[in-house]
Enzyme design. Structure first.
Site, PDB file in Angstrom:
ATOM      1  N   MET A 177     -15.916  -7.410   5.438  1.00 29.83           N
ATOM      2  CA  MET A 177     -14.805  -6.915   4.685  1.00 29.83           C
ATOM      3  C   MET A 177     -15.303  -5.891   3.624  1.00 29.83           C
ATOM      4  SD  MET A 177     -11.065  -7.819   3.129  1.00 29.83           S
ATOM      5  CE  MET A 177      -9.798  -8.039   5.318  1.00 29.83           C
TER       6      MET A 177
ATOM      7  N   GLU B   6     -17.139  -4.301   7.322  1.00 26.87           N
ATOM      8  CA  GLU B   6     -16.452  -3.533   8.659  1.00 26.87           C
ATOM      9  C   GLU B   6     -16.559  -2.198   8.741  1.00 26.87           C
ATOM     10  OE1 GLU B   6     -13.357  -4.463   5.662  1.00 26.87           O
ATOM     11  OE2 GLU B   6     -11.674  -5.045   7.771  1.00 26.87           O
TER      12      GLU B   6
ATOM     13  N   GLY C  51      -7.207   3.342  -4.733  1.00 27.45           N
ATOM     14  CA  GLY C  51      -6.397   4.388  -4.422  1.00 27.45           C
ATOM     15  C   GLY C  51      -5.598   4.415  -5.292  1.00 27.45           C
ATOM     16  N   THR C  52      -4.856   2.857  -5.750  1.00 32.59           N
ATOM     17  CA  THR C  52      -3.787   2.950  -7.283  1.00 32.59           C
ATOM     18  C   THR C  52      -4.166   3.397  -8.455  1.00 32.59           C
ATOM     19  OG1 THR C  52      -3.366   0.320  -6.020  1.00 32.59           O
ATOM     20  CG2 THR C  52      -3.477   0.841  -8.453  1.00 32.59           C
TER      21      THR C  52
ATOM     22  N   ARG D 156       0.713  -0.907  -0.046  1.00 37.47           N
ATOM     23  CA  ARG D 156      -0.537  -0.093   0.100  1.00 37.47           C
ATOM     24  C   ARG D 156       1.390   1.185  -0.086  1.00 37.47           C
ATOM     25  NH1 ARG D 156      -5.178  -1.451   0.324  1.00 37.47           N
ATOM     26  NH2 ARG D 156      -5.967  -3.156   1.811  1.00 37.47           N
TER      27      ARG D 156
ATOM     28  N   ASP E  63     -13.824  -5.114  -3.208  1.00 35.69           N
ATOM     29  CA  ASP E  63     -15.206  -4.143  -2.412  1.00 35.69           C
ATOM     30  C   ASP E  63     -16.210  -3.462  -3.721  1.00 35.69           C
ATOM     31  OD1 ASP E  63     -13.672  -4.298  -0.207  1.00 35.69           O
ATOM     32  OD2 ASP E  63     -12.767  -2.530  -0.646  1.00 35.69           O
TER      33      ASP E  63
ATOM     34  N   GLN F 184     -10.965 -13.687   3.393  1.00 36.85           N
ATOM     35  CA  GLN F 184     -12.028 -13.350   1.775  1.00 36.85           C
ATOM     36  C   GLN F 184     -10.845 -12.627   0.710  1.00 36.85           C
ATOM     37  OE1 GLN F 184     -15.471 -10.641   3.648  1.00 36.85           O
ATOM     38  NE2 GLN F 184     -13.386 -10.494   4.980  1.00 36.85           N
TER      39      GLN F 184
HETATM   40  O1  F6P Z   1      -8.160  -4.630  -0.286  1.00 41.39           O
HETATM   41  C1  F6P Z   1      -9.789  -3.932   0.336  1.00 41.39           C
HETATM   42  C2  F6P Z   1      -9.640  -4.378   1.294  1.00 41.39           C
HETATM   43  O2  F6P Z   1      -9.820  -5.938   1.320  1.00 41.39           O
HETATM   44  C3  F6P Z   1     -10.899  -4.068   2.427  1.00 41.39           C
HETATM   45  O3  F6P Z   1     -12.001  -4.792   2.175  1.00 41.39           O
HETATM   46  C4  F6P Z   1     -10.619  -3.574   3.275  1.00 41.39           C
HETATM   47  O4  F6P Z   1     -11.606  -3.361   4.558  1.00 41.39           O
HETATM   48  C5  F6P Z   1      -8.740  -3.131   3.579  1.00 41.39           C
HETATM   49  O5  F6P Z   1      -9.013  -4.175   2.179  1.00 41.39           O
HETATM   50  C6  F6P Z   1      -8.213  -4.291   4.463  1.00 41.39           C
HETATM   51  O6  F6P Z   1      -6.725  -4.045   4.400  1.00 41.39           O
HETATM   52  P1  F6P Z   1      -5.619  -4.239   4.786  1.00 41.39           P
HETATM   53  O7  F6P Z   1      -5.211  -5.613   3.902  1.00 41.39           O
HETATM   54  O8  F6P Z   1      -4.545  -3.551   4.813  1.00 41.39           O
HETATM   55  O9  F6P Z   1      -5.451  -4.677   6.147  1.00 41.39           O
END
Ligand code: F6P
Length: 357
Positions: A178, A231, A113-114, A74, A136, A283
């Site tokens: 998620m 979430e 974001g990407t 990220r 998502d 997931q």
């Molecule tokens: O990429 C989307 C996602 O899986 C979301 O559904 C979730 O809220 C988030 O990423 C979790 O992020 P990370 O993998 O940085 O914990």
């Protein structure tokens, strides 16, 4: 000679490899006139010039493999214009990597974001093709993103498994799905898994309504209740708070996430035994489902065609069952959220699913 750069950025998903394979196979007619540079760990690889020269062989046998052969990370968009810890200008560094390798274009796979960074690079003059990835399903301008259907199968399967134990024990179960900002996954998994209550960020909930729905089931002799909670589900009171106030609220409460708060409040108000299940990153794991394999093959082939035609600066989207090139400038920074009054929500309500509103 065509020189293509490729990177996967943001949270991973099941179908990234399938999508990259689609692009490379789609460019197969170029034979040894094609050079593919794979950047490692997303934009980090592009910033620091960390890449590998790949051949079509690297993309063979990966249709069913989850994760990403390139790795991901990220790199928040909001920090892209800020220098790194050594004072490096990240945007300039990415442009330099691109020109040093003499790339014809960069294929970028990732979520919102990407996509914003991809659009920034387009504005800076780079040739960009974006492929919409995220479990998502919240990317504006495409009907579906790859990863969503695969994650949906896992989330639904989780609810299915919970059903049997919930029924045996006469318990209330909160399954946290998620989705921080949008609720496509909890909405679909909730409906597919037969959840009685679905809480999503787009519809702030009233806990009294949630409790009422649980009590109603109990009064009908139904011993168990299942909630699919995003979430990012949020109560009406918290939705009215400013960002700062809400952050402060989350800092002071004892619950690790909203699901635990909902569970405690239900237990308190109903006296029912309540449990929370969080499938979390499961997931995003495992193999892509057949739907995603087909989708990625189509998106990959369509991306290859756009590259052949040198038609850059777009996202390869799926709109009304057709692959389509959508200008990045028109969609970057927009989120595809659920309209609380949409047909799917109305029909779910019609069959008695409670959304807490
Ligand atoms: O990429 C989307 C996602 O899986 C979301 O559904 C979730 O809220 C988030 O990423 C979790 O992020 P990370 O993998 O940085 O914990």
């Amino acid at each position: 000679m065509a020189r293509i750069g490729m990177l996967t950025s943001g949270g991973d998903c099941q179908a990234l490899n399938a999508a990259m394979r689609g692009v490379v196979k789609g460019l197969g007619n170029l034979g040894d006139q094609l050079e593919i540079y794979g950047f490692l760990d997303g934009y980090r690889g592009l910033i620091y010039g960390d890449c590998r020269l790949l051949t079509s062989k690297d993309f063979s046998g990966i249709l069913t493999r989850g994760g990403t052969i390139l790795g991901t990370s990220r790199q928040p968009f909001k920090l892209m214009r800020e220098p790194d810890e050594n004072g490096l200008d990240k945007v300039e560094a990415m442009k330099q990597t691109y020109s040093k390798l003499d790339l014809d274009c960069l294929v970028i796979l990732g979520g919102n974001g990407t996509q914003k960074t991809a659009n920034l690079l387009r504005e800076e003059g780079l040739h960009i093709i974006h492929l919409p990835k995220t479990i998502d399903n919240d990317i504006y301008g495409t009907d579906i993103t790859f990863g969503f259907q695969s994650a949906l199968e896992i989330a639904t399967n989780t609810i299915d498994c919970i059903h049997t134990t919930a029924a045996s024990h006469n318990r209330v179960f909160v399954v946290e799905i998620m989705g921080h900002k949008v609720g496509w996954l909890p909405l679909h998994a909730g409906i597919a898994g037969g959840a009685d209550i679905i809480l999503i960020p787009e519809i702030p909930y009233d806990i009294a309504k949630v409790v009422e729905a649980v009590n109603h089931r109990t009064s009908q002799g139904k011993g168990f209740t299942i909630l699919a909670v995003a979430e990012g589900a949020i109560s009406i009171e918290n939705a009215a708070k400013s960002k700062k106030e809400f952050k402060e609220y989350k800092r002071t409460v004892q619950w690790p996430s909203v699901s635990y708060e909902v569970a405690d409040r239900i237990a308190e108000a109903t006296g029912c035994e309540v449990r929370v299940t969080v499938p979390g990153h499961m997931q995003r794991g495992g193999s892509p489902c057949p739907y995603d394999r087909v989708l990625c093959t189509q998106l990959g082939a369509a991306a290859a065609l756009a590259i052949e035609e040198q038609d850059y600066g777009c996202m390869i989207a799926m709109v009304n069952g057709q692959t389509t090139r959508v200008p990045l400038g028109e969609v970057a920074g927009k989120l595809k959220t659920i309209d609380p009054n949409c047909q799917l929500v109305q029909e779910a309500k019609q069959i008695g699913i409670c959304f807490g509103d």
